[in-house]
Design a protein around this motif. Structure first.
Motif, short mmCIF file in Angstrom:
data_model
loop_
_atom_site.label_atom_id
_atom_site.label_comp_id
_atom_site.label_asym_id
_atom_site.label_seq_id
_atom_site.Cartn_x
_atom_site.Cartn_y
_atom_site.Cartn_z
N LEU A 1 0.99 -0.24 -10.64
CA LEU A 1 -0.34 0.21 -10.02
C LEU A 1 -1.46 -0.29 -10.29
CD1 LEU A 1 0.67 4.18 -9.94
CD2 LEU A 1 0.79 2.76 -8.27
N GLN A 2 -1.50 -0.78 -11.74
CA GLN A 2 -2.99 -1.34 -12.35
C GLN A 2 -2.96 -2.85 -11.36
OE1 GLN A 2 -3.71 -1.20 -16.57
NE2 GLN A 2 -4.33 -3.58 -16.30
N ARG A 3 -1.83 -3.41 -11.63
CA ARG A 3 -2.16 -4.67 -10.54
C ARG A 3 -2.25 -3.95 -9.29
NH1 ARG A 3 2.27 -9.76 -9.37
NH2 ARG A 3 1.49 -10.62 -7.99
N TYR A 4 -1.32 -3.41 -8.17
CA TYR A 4 -2.01 -3.32 -7.33
C TYR A 4 -3.39 -3.03 -6.69
CZ TYR A 4 -2.51 -0.34 -2.91
OH TYR A 4 -3.26 -0.47 -1.65
N ALA A 5 -4.22 -2.19 -7.65
CA ALA A 5 -5.77 -2.16 -7.78
C ALA A 5 -6.55 -3.00 -8.05
CB ALA A 5 -5.87 -0.70 -8.80
N THR A 6 -6.15 -3.31 -9.25
CA THR A 6 -7.17 -4.87 -9.18
C THR A 6 -7.03 -6.37 -7.98
OG1 THR A 6 -5.23 -5.57 -10.86
CG2 THR A 6 -7.22 -4.47 -11.75
N ASP A 7 -6.06 -6.60 -7.63
CA ASP A 7 -6.18 -6.96 -6.84
C ASP A 7 -6.45 -6.91 -5.57
OD1 ASP A 7 -3.76 -8.31 -8.65
OD2 ASP A 7 -2.18 -9.08 -7.62
N HIS A 8 -6.52 -5.56 -4.76
CA HIS A 8 -6.94 -5.76 -3.88
C HIS A 8 -8.67 -5.74 -4.25
CE1 HIS A 8 -8.88 -2.79 -1.69
NE2 HIS A 8 -7.93 -2.74 -0.54
N LEU A 9 -9.30 -6.05 -5.55
CA LEU A 9 -10.13 -5.26 -5.77
C LEU A 9 -10.62 -7.52 -5.61
CD1 LEU A 9 -13.55 -4.67 -6.42
CD2 LEU A 9 -12.94 -4.65 -9.08
N MET A 10 -10.19 -7.92 -6.29
CA MET A 10 -10.60 -9.41 -5.91
C MET A 10 -10.30 -9.86 -5.00
SD MET A 10 -8.82 -10.24 -10.22
CE MET A 10 -9.53 -12.45 -10.71
N VAL A 11 -9.71 -9.70 -4.59
CA VAL A 11 -9.22 -10.07 -3.12
C VAL A 11 -10.60 -9.14 -2.31
CG1 VAL A 11 -7.36 -10.47 -0.92
CG2 VAL A 11 -7.14 -10.78 -2.94
N THR A 12 -11.03 -8.44 -1.67
CA THR A 12 -11.70 -7.61 -0.90
C THR A 12 -13.15 -7.61 -1.41
OG1 THR A 12 -11.27 -5.62 -1.20
CG2 THR A 12 -9.95 -6.59 -0.04
N ALA A 13 -13.80 -7.74 -3.45
CA ALA A 13 -14.79 -7.65 -3.21
C ALA A 13 -15.56 -8.10 -2.89
CB ALA A 13 -15.06 -7.59 -4.61
N ARG B 1 1.02 -1.57 -0.14
CA ARG B 1 0.06 0.05 -0.57
C ARG B 1 1.07 0.91 -0.41
NH1 ARG B 1 -1.36 3.75 4.30
NH2 ARG B 1 -3.46 4.26 4.01
N HIS B 2 1.97 1.55 0.66
CA HIS B 2 2.58 2.22 0.98
C HIS B 2 3.75 2.66 -0.24
CE1 HIS B 2 5.46 5.87 2.63
NE2 HIS B 2 6.63 4.30 1.74
N GLU B 3 3.91 1.94 -1.01
CA GLU B 3 4.84 1.84 -2.19
C GLU B 3 3.74 1.77 -3.18
OE1 GLU B 3 8.16 -1.72 -2.19
OE2 GLU B 3 5.90 -2.31 -2.79
N ALA B 4 3.02 1.95 -3.34
CA ALA B 4 1.81 2.40 -4.69
C ALA B 4 1.41 3.77 -4.18
CB ALA B 4 -0.09 2.01 -4.41
N MET B 5 1.28 3.81 -3.03
CA MET B 5 0.97 5.79 -2.74
C MET B 5 1.86 6.16 -3.33
SD MET B 5 -2.30 5.44 -0.89
CE MET B 5 -2.18 7.44 0.93
N ARG C 1 -5.07 8.32 -9.70
CA ARG C 1 -4.97 9.75 -8.96
C ARG C 1 -6.39 8.45 -8.02
NH1 ARG C 1 -5.56 15.39 -9.03
NH2 ARG C 1 -5.38 15.16 -11.28
N GLU C 2 -6.95 7.62 -7.89
CA GLU C 2 -7.90 6.96 -7.21
C GLU C 2 -6.46 6.63 -6.08
OE1 GLU C 2 -12.19 6.65 -9.31
OE2 GLU C 2 -10.41 5.37 -10.56
N ILE C 3 -6.51 5.80 -7.19
CA ILE C 3 -5.14 5.19 -5.89
C ILE C 3 -4.03 6.45 -4.52
CG2 ILE C 3 -2.59 4.06 -5.63
CD1 ILE C 3 -3.26 2.75 -8.10
N ALA C 4 -3.76 7.23 -5.30
CA ALA C 4 -3.16 8.29 -4.43
C ALA C 4 -3.92 8.65 -3.45
CB ALA C 4 -2.87 9.87 -5.41
N ALA C 5 -5.55 8.69 -3.70
CA ALA C 5 -6.92 9.11 -3.10
C ALA C 5 -6.60 7.93 -2.07
CB ALA C 5 -7.64 9.03 -3.28
N ASP C 6 -6.41 6.86 -2.06
CA ASP C 6 -6.54 5.81 -1.38
C ASP C 6 -7.71 5.17 -1.22
OD1 ASP C 6 -4.97 3.61 0.43
OD2 ASP C 6 -5.97 4.72 2.55
N ASN C 7 -8.22 4.89 -2.49
CA ASN C 7 -9.68 4.26 -3.59
C ASN C 7 -8.91 3.68 -4.31
OD1 ASN C 7 -12.24 3.40 -4.00
ND2 ASN C 7 -12.60 5.28 -5.00
N PRO C 8 -8.35 2.02 -4.10
CA PRO C 8 -7.72 0.87 -4.83
C PRO C 8 -9.13 0.54 -5.28
CG PRO C 8 -7.28 0.36 -2.26
CD PRO C 8 -7.94 1.42 -2.57
N SER C 9 -10.50 0.27 -4.58
CA SER C 9 -11.90 -0.40 -5.19
C SER C 9 -11.83 0.92 -6.44
CB SER C 9 -11.89 -0.54 -5.24
OG SER C 9 -11.64 -1.82 -3.30
#
Length: 451
Positions: free
Chosen positions: A120-132, A34-38, A67-75
Motif C-alpha cells: 500500500l505504501q508503494r501504491y501511494a508513493t508511486d502514484h505521487l511520483m508519477v503524477t506530481a 487501484r482496485h486492489e489497493a482500495m 485511510r487516505e488510500i481507502a478514501a481514494d486519495n493516494p497523493s
C-alpha cells in the motif's frame, strides 16, 4: 587442497536466453492496481493505538495513510508517508515489513494475514511520483547557512532533504559516480526495478537547494577538518566501506568473490548475460546480502546454489520470509556449517570449499571436527561489512564498536559534526533506519544553526 579434489570448473556468461533474464529480474511483487489497493486498505482496522506505527522506525502514521488510500486519495496518502520518510518509495520495496509493521498488525495477530502495508505504501508513493507536477514539500526562506553532507545514500539524502526544507543550502559529497548508496548499488535487482533508485534520488533533489558532487571520497578528496572549516555543520553518512574476510588461505584466488561487489556490478550492468556465473555456487553468510546474492546467481543461471551458515535458522539475520524466498527460488540453505578451507586448482582458481560442522553450547559456537566438501565454481563472501575508520584519522571522532559514536540526535563527539546510517554504532543496518537517522540529525542541525 589440490585440483584433484574437484577437477571440473564451469563459469560462464550467457547461461540463459534473454527472455529468461527479463522474466527472472522483473518486479518481485507486481504493484497493486487501484482496485486492489482500495480493497486492501479496507482491511485495515485504523487502530487508534496502532502497533504498526510504533514498529515503524520512521513513525509513519500508517492508519492515516491507509485511510487516505481507502478514501481514494493516494497523493494525500503519499504526503503523509513522505513527511516522515522521504525515501518511502524505496522503503516500500526493500523494508522488512514482515518483521516490522506487518508483524505487529492486528490482522496478523488475529488471522495470520496482515494488511499489506508495504505494498500500500508503494501504491501511494508511486502514484505521487508519477503524477506530481512539483515537489510536495517547499523550501523555507534561505537561511544563508551551509551544510556539508558526506554520502548520498539513504541517510545523507534524508538529512539533505530535511535541511533543504528548513532553508539551508546543502552540498553532498559522494564517492561514487551515482547517488543512492546501497539503494542504487547494493539492493537486489528484482526488488527495485526500472531504475527506481535514480528516479527517487531525482525526486528528493527536486526540492532544490541541494548540490551533489560525485567522485569526492572522505579521506581521499575531502577531510572532516576541511569541511568543518568551510561549512556551518557536517553530516557523515558514508555507510560501511569494507567487507569482512573469511580468513582462509586462497581467499584472493579466482572465484572467491565479495558478494557486495558482485551485486553492485549486477545493478549497474545493462546486459545481465555479460555477468559470469558458475554452475555451482556457495554463499557464506546468513544475512540479507547472502540471500540477495544467492537468489540472483540462481536467476543468472547457476544450477546449484547453496548458502552455508554457521548457526541455526533462528540465528540468521535474514527474515524467515527472505529465507523462504530463497528456497522457493531453488537455493539450498544449510545450517551449522562454517568455512574451513578453500579448494583451488594449480591455476589458483576456486573449485570447491571444505566446511566444518558446528555446534553451540551456552551461547558459544565451536567446530565439531567433522567436515564436508562442496564443489564450487564461485564462493561468495557475505559475512558482513565493517566501517573504515581510517577515513576519520584527521578528525578525532570517538568510535564505539568500531563505528562512529553518536548521541540520540546524531551528534558525534566533535563539534559541528553529526553522523547517521550504517556507519554509526548501534544501528540495525536497514534503509529505513538510515532514513530516520538522517531526519533526526537534520532537525538537530537545524536547531544548532538557528539557536
Amino acid at each position: 587442497m589440490s585440483e584433484t579434489d574437484f577437477a571440473t570448473r564451469d563459469i560462464r556468461t550467457g547461461r540463459l536466453d534473454q527472455i529468461d533474464y527479463d522474466s527472472n529480474f522483473e518486479d518481485l511483487h507486481a504493484p497493486l492496481t487501484r482496485h486492489e489497493a482500495m480493497v486492501e486498505a479496507e482491511r485495515c482496522y485504523f487502530c487508534y493505538d496502532a502497533p504498526c506505527m510504533t514498529a515503524c522506525p520512521t513513525s509513519i502514521d500508517i492508519p492515516l495513510f491507509i485511510r487516505e488510500i481507502a478514501a481514494d486519495n493516494p497523493s494525500g496518502s503519499a504526503k503523509t508517508i513522505l513527511n516522515q520518510n522521504i525515501l518511502g518509495g524505496m522503503c516500500a520495496r526493500v523494508c522488512p515489513t514482515e518483521t516490522l509493521c506487518e508483524e505487529v498488525c492486528v490482522r496478523e495477530e488475529a488471522e495470520g494475514k496482515p494488511v499489506k502495508i508495504g505494498q500500500l505504501q508503494r501504491y501511494a508513493t508511486d502514484h505521487l511520483m508519477v503524477t506530481a507536477k512539483e515537489h510536495p514539500f517547499k523550501r523555507a526562506a534561505t537561511t544563508g547557512k551551509r551544510v556539508a553532507v558526506v554520502g548520498a545514500g539513504p541517510a545523507g539524502l534524508s538529512c539533505a532533504h530535511r535541511l533543504s526544507m528548513h532553508g539551508h543550502d546543502v552540498t553532498i559529497f559522494e564517492a561514487r559516480a551515482k547517488s543512492g548508496g546501497l539503494n542504487e548499488h547494493g539492493i537486489a535487482a528484482y526488488k527495485t526495478t526500472h531504475d527506481f533508485a535514480q528516479l527517487e534520488v531525482e525526486f528528493v533533489l527536486s526540492i532544490g537547494g541541494i548540490n551533489v558532487q560525485h567522485g569526492k571520497a572522505l579521506g581521499r578528496d575531502i577531510s572532516v577538518g576541511q569541511l568543518r572549516d568551510d561549512y556551518d555543520a557536517v553530516f557523515i553518512g558514508v555507510g560501511l566501506g569494507n567487507t569482512n574476510n573469511l580468513g582462509l588461505e586462497g581467499e584472493d584466488n579466482d572465484g572467491c568473490l565479495d558478494a557486495v561487489d558482485y551485486i553492485e556490478k549486477l545493478r549497474q550492468t545493462d546486459d545481465l548475460s555479460s555477468l559470469p556465473v558458475g554452475r555451482d555456487v556457495v554463499v557464506i553468510g546468513g544475512g540479507m546480502t547472502a540471500i540477495d546474492i544467492a537468489i540472483q546467481t540462481k536467476m543468472l543461471g547457476a544450477e546449484n546454489v547453496t548458502i552455508a551458515y554457521r548457526r541455526g535458522q533462528e540465528g540468521m539475520n535474514a527474515s524467515l520470509y527472505e529465507q523462504e524466498l530463497a528456497q522457493t527460488h531453488g537455493v539450498i540453505i544449510r545450517h551449522w556449517l562454517q568455512p574451513k578451507a578453500l579448494i583451488s586448482n594449480e591455476q589458483n582458481q576456486i573449485t570447491g570449499i571444505e566446511l566444518e560442522y558446528t555446534s553451540q553450547a551456552d551461547g558459544k559456537l565451536s567446530g565439531t571436527g567433522e567436515t564436508i566438501k562442496l564443489e564450487a565454481d564461485q564462493v561468495f563472501k557475505a559475512i558482513g561489512q565493517k566501517f573504515d575508520s581510517s577515513i576519520l584519522s584527521d578528525a578525532g571522532i570517538e568510535l564505539e564498536a568500531r563505528r562512529i559514536q553518536i548521541a540520540k540526535d546524531g551528534k558525534t563527539s566533535l563539534n559541528k559534526v553529526w553522523a547517521g546510517g550504517d556507519c554509526v554504532a548501534g544501528g540495525e543496518d536497514l534503509t529505513v533506519e538510515s532514513v530516520e537517522d538522517g531526519k533526526l540529525a537534520a532537525e538537530s542541525i537545524h536547531a544548532f544553526l538557528t539557536r
